[in-house]
Scaffold this motif. Structure first.
Motif, PDB file in Angstrom:
ATOM      1  N   VAL A 184       3.129   8.549  -4.201  1.00 43.21           N
ATOM      2  CA  VAL A 184       1.794   7.442  -4.308  1.00 43.21           C
ATOM      3  C   VAL A 184       0.795   7.742  -5.130  1.00 43.21           C
ATOM      4  CG1 VAL A 184       0.099   6.525  -2.819  1.00 43.21           C
ATOM      5  CG2 VAL A 184       2.623   6.465  -1.997  1.00 43.21           C
ATOM      6  N   GLY A 188      -0.993   8.172   4.871  1.00 41.44           N
ATOM      7  CA  GLY A 188      -1.887   6.975   5.144  1.00 41.44           C
ATOM      8  C   GLY A 188      -2.290   7.042   6.442  1.00 41.44           C
ATOM      9  N   LYS A 233      -0.504   3.206  -5.843  1.00 39.06           N
ATOM     10  CA  LYS A 233      -1.555   3.509  -6.476  1.00 39.06           C
ATOM     11  C   LYS A 233      -1.588   2.761  -8.022  1.00 39.06           C
ATOM     12  CE  LYS A 233      -3.618   7.202  -3.553  1.00 39.06           C
ATOM     13  NZ  LYS A 233      -4.782   6.742  -3.537  1.00 39.06           N
ATOM     14  N   GLU A 252       5.321  15.408  -0.939  1.00 37.06           N
ATOM     15  CA  GLU A 252       4.241  15.196  -1.960  1.00 37.06           C
ATOM     16  C   GLU A 252       4.718  15.940  -3.085  1.00 37.06           C
ATOM     17  OE1 GLU A 252       0.140  14.294  -0.893  1.00 37.06           O
ATOM     18  OE2 GLU A 252       0.996  14.871   1.122  1.00 37.06           O
ATOM     19  N   SER A 266       0.870  -1.206  -0.063  1.00 42.15           N
ATOM     20  CA  SER A 266      -0.077   0.077  -0.112  1.00 42.15           C
ATOM     21  C   SER A 266       0.903   1.267   0.134  1.00 42.15           C
ATOM     22  CB  SER A 266      -0.994  -0.056   1.506  1.00 42.15           C
ATOM     23  OG  SER A 266       0.009   0.105   2.435  1.00 42.15           O
ATOM     24  N   GLY A 267       0.310   2.443   0.079  1.00 41.06           N
ATOM     25  CA  GLY A 267       1.161   3.632  -0.117  1.00 41.06           C
ATOM     26  C   GLY A 267       1.548   3.861   1.273  1.00 41.06           C
ATOM     27  N   ALA A 268       0.705   3.795   2.112  1.00 39.46           N
ATOM     28  CA  ALA A 268       1.085   4.057   3.383  1.00 39.46           C
ATOM     29  C   ALA A 268       2.444   3.169   3.795  1.00 39.46           C
ATOM     30  CB  ALA A 268       0.256   3.817   4.561  1.00 39.46           C
ATOM     31  N   PHE A 277      -0.761  14.072   3.109  1.00 44.26           N
ATOM     32  CA  PHE A 277      -1.651  12.806   3.543  1.00 44.26           C
ATOM     33  C   PHE A 277      -0.449  11.659   3.210  1.00 44.26           C
ATOM     34  CE2 PHE A 277      -4.026   9.006   2.813  1.00 44.26           C
ATOM     35  CZ  PHE A 277      -4.844   9.127   3.906  1.00 44.26           C
TER      36      PHE A 277
HETATM   37  C1  LIG Z   1       0.264  11.171  -1.502  1.00 41.77           C
HETATM   38  C2  LIG Z   1      -0.188   9.484  -0.570  1.00 41.77           C
HETATM   39  N1  LIG Z   1       0.616   9.089   0.166  1.00 41.77           N
HETATM   40  C3  LIG Z   1       0.112   8.008   0.800  1.00 41.77           C
HETATM   41  C4  LIG Z   1      -1.253   7.646   0.770  1.00 41.77           C
HETATM   42  C5  LIG Z   1      -1.596   6.264   1.212  1.00 41.77           C
HETATM   43  O1  LIG Z   1      -2.052   5.233   0.489  1.00 41.77           O
HETATM   44  P1  LIG Z   1      -2.523   3.888   0.852  1.00 41.77           P
HETATM   45  O2  LIG Z   1      -4.057   4.404   1.041  1.00 41.77           O
HETATM   46  O3  LIG Z   1      -2.355   3.146  -0.344  1.00 41.77           O
HETATM   47  O4  LIG Z   1      -1.984   3.363   2.183  1.00 41.77           O
HETATM   48  C6  LIG Z   1      -2.066   8.123  -0.216  1.00 41.77           C
HETATM   49  C7  LIG Z   1      -3.250   7.593  -0.313  1.00 41.77           C
HETATM   50  O5  LIG Z   1      -4.161   8.355  -1.141  1.00 41.77           O
HETATM   51  C8  LIG Z   1      -1.397   9.442  -0.856  1.00 41.77           C
HETATM   52  O6  LIG Z   1      -2.193  10.137  -1.808  1.00 41.77           O
END
Ligand SMILES: Cc1ncc(COP(=O)(O)O)c(C=O)c1O
Length: 452
Positions: free
Chosen positions: A263, A156, A293, A228, A126-128, A154
């Motif tokens: 992400v 996660g 993603k 980001e 996952s992104g987190a 953001f």
């Molecule tokens: C920039 C960014 N980082 C991390 C995340 C977290 O990703 P995940 O929901 O797959 O854990 C997101 C999710 O929207 C994101 O937009």
């Protein structure tokens, strides 16, 4: 064919009867904290379109929140996953090496614009997890305990990324958060402090960063600054390139690593394979990229890429996990990247972004409620205000626009610290006719919201 259809609502009410039934079942067994405000129960998806269980057709400008840059059910990706499924689903990379993982790592090392020549990559789900891993790697390499993140960020919802994420609504009731995460102000130029001239903004935001060294944690205790390249959840705000360069200098002067959280911005969304390629074009690079993603067209996968010496600093056993780099996901990702390159989706992202921006800017001229339009390539935000002069956010109007769009078969999602931004994240395989139809629905929804 759904792939080229236009949005069409055929039921008298939304959700329709079959969708209502399933949503009721959802409410009985799934926690309501996993929020969903949309009246859609998907039956199938193709390209930029969703058909729901009642036969309604929606044009999807959310794309699974940036997961579907290549669109739903890309036939070649489906075939690649099926072919892998016929061989094996799982290998566990700590136990058996599978070639898909290695090939995907090779591919990412060849395209990710991180600093260095010899690179390494590894995978999570996952992104987190990708963000957490990027920080773990940075801490191992620098042997420092702290990081700096930004307002509006953001990253996660895991325990560590809840601390990194700015909006604390995402951590409500979750107890004490991780230590060593400090926050500076993100350069949100549209909302600079009142009266500040634009040419003073860069110094102001850089001071907010260096204030962290003075007031929170000394520079030589900071392992990484996490940026980001285009803030997603925070309101679709591109990081100004002169600010990125200044942050890079600050990192270099203090032995801090620069992590790009790609992400949401990765995989052609912003008009480049990675948004940090715009940094590279301006002469700077991140040390680590965390991405997820759209990497695998919807099969769960995330990736961390950095130069070899950074990657090799992690002690054996400190990274990895059972499902990380799953073979089905790696097969999907390899095919997805191949198609993105072959079909020039980054260029298509720029074309789409130009059309959307032109229409949004025309709306900004016409309507007092459109305060700002901004973005990179096909990642565009439109910010709604009660008044252009005061810039007072208009979250209610924004919510009405989202609902009106859904009623007419267009799915759009909000964002922003003040919940007054709507994101454009349509699959990059959207047809020109679909895009035009979506823009008409969107503008009509804005007019209806203003009248209401
Ligand atoms: C920039 C960014 N980082 C991390 C995340 C977290 O990703 P995940 O929901 O797959 O854990 C997101 C999710 O929207 C994101 O937009």
């Amino acid at each position: 064919m759904l792939r080229t259809d236009l949005p069409k609502i055929i039921t008298d009410t939304l959700p329709g009867p079959k969708a209502t039934e399933i949503i009721k079942r959802r409410e009985n067994v799934v926690p309501s904290a996993i929020r969903c405000g949309y009246p859609v129960v998907i039956d199938r998806g193709e390209g930029a379109m969703i058909e729901d269980v009642d036969g309604n057709k929606f044009l999807d400008w959310i794309g699974g929140v940036g997961v579907l840059n290549i669109g739903f059910s890309q036939p070649e990706v489906v075939e690649a996953v099926k072919a892998q499924a016929d061989k094996y689903f799982h290998g566990m990379f700590n136990v058996v090496t599978h070639e898909g993982y290695v090939s995907l790592a090779e591919k990412l090392c060849s395209i990710a614009p991180v600093k260095g020549t010899e690179k390494k990559a590894y995978f999570a789900n996952s992104g987190a997890e990708a963000d957490e891993n990027a920080v773990k790697i940075a801490k191992s390499f620098t042997k420092r305990p702290n990081i700096i993140v930004f307002s509006g960020a953001f990253h996660g919802r895991t325990h560590y990324t809840m601390a990194m994420t700015s909006k604390k609504a995402y951590a409500k009731g979750m107890g004490e958060l991780a230590n060593g995460v400090f926050r500076a102000q993100f350069p949100y130029y549209y909302r600079n402090p009142e009266g500040m001239p634009q040419d003073a903004a860069l110094d102001y935001y850089m001071k907010s960063l260096t204030d962290v060294f003075e007031q929170c944690a000394a520079a030589d205790t900071i392992a990484a600054i996490v940026v980001e390249p285009l803030q997603g959840e925070g309101g679709f705000i591109p990081a100004p390139i002169e600010w990125v360069k200044a942050v890079r200098r600050l990192c270099d002067d203090n032995g801090i690593l620069l992590i790009a959280d790609e992400v949401q911005s990765g995989f052609c969304r912003t008009g480049r394979m990675f948004a940090s390629m715009y940094w590279e074009e301006a002469g700077v690079q991140p040390d680590i990229i965390a991405t997820a993603k759209s990497i695998a067209a919807g099969v769960p996968l995330s990736a961390i890429v950095a130069r070899k010496e950074i990657m090799e600093a992690a002690a054996p056993g400190t990274i990895g996990g059972t499902f990380c780099g799953n073979p089905l996901a790696c097969a999907a990702a390899l095919k997805t990247i191949e198609i993105m390159e072959r079909d020039h989706l980054a260029e298509r992202s720029c074309e789409i972004g130009k059309k959307v921006t032109e229409r949004y800017l025309a709306m900004k001229e016409k309507y007092n409620c459109v305060g700002d339009v901004r973005g990179l390539g096909g990642m565009i935000g439109i910010e709604f205000v009660k008044d252009k002069e005061t810039k007072e956010p208009a979250p209610e109007l924004t919510a009405t626009v989202i609902n009106e769009c859904a009623k007419n078969g267009l799915l759009v999602e909000g964002a922003g610290v003040y919940n007054n931004v709507i994101r454009f994240l349509a699959p990059l395989v959207i047809t020109d006719e679909q895009l035009a139809a979506g823009l008409d629905i969107f503008e009509k929804a804005v007019v209806t919201a203003m009248e209401g």
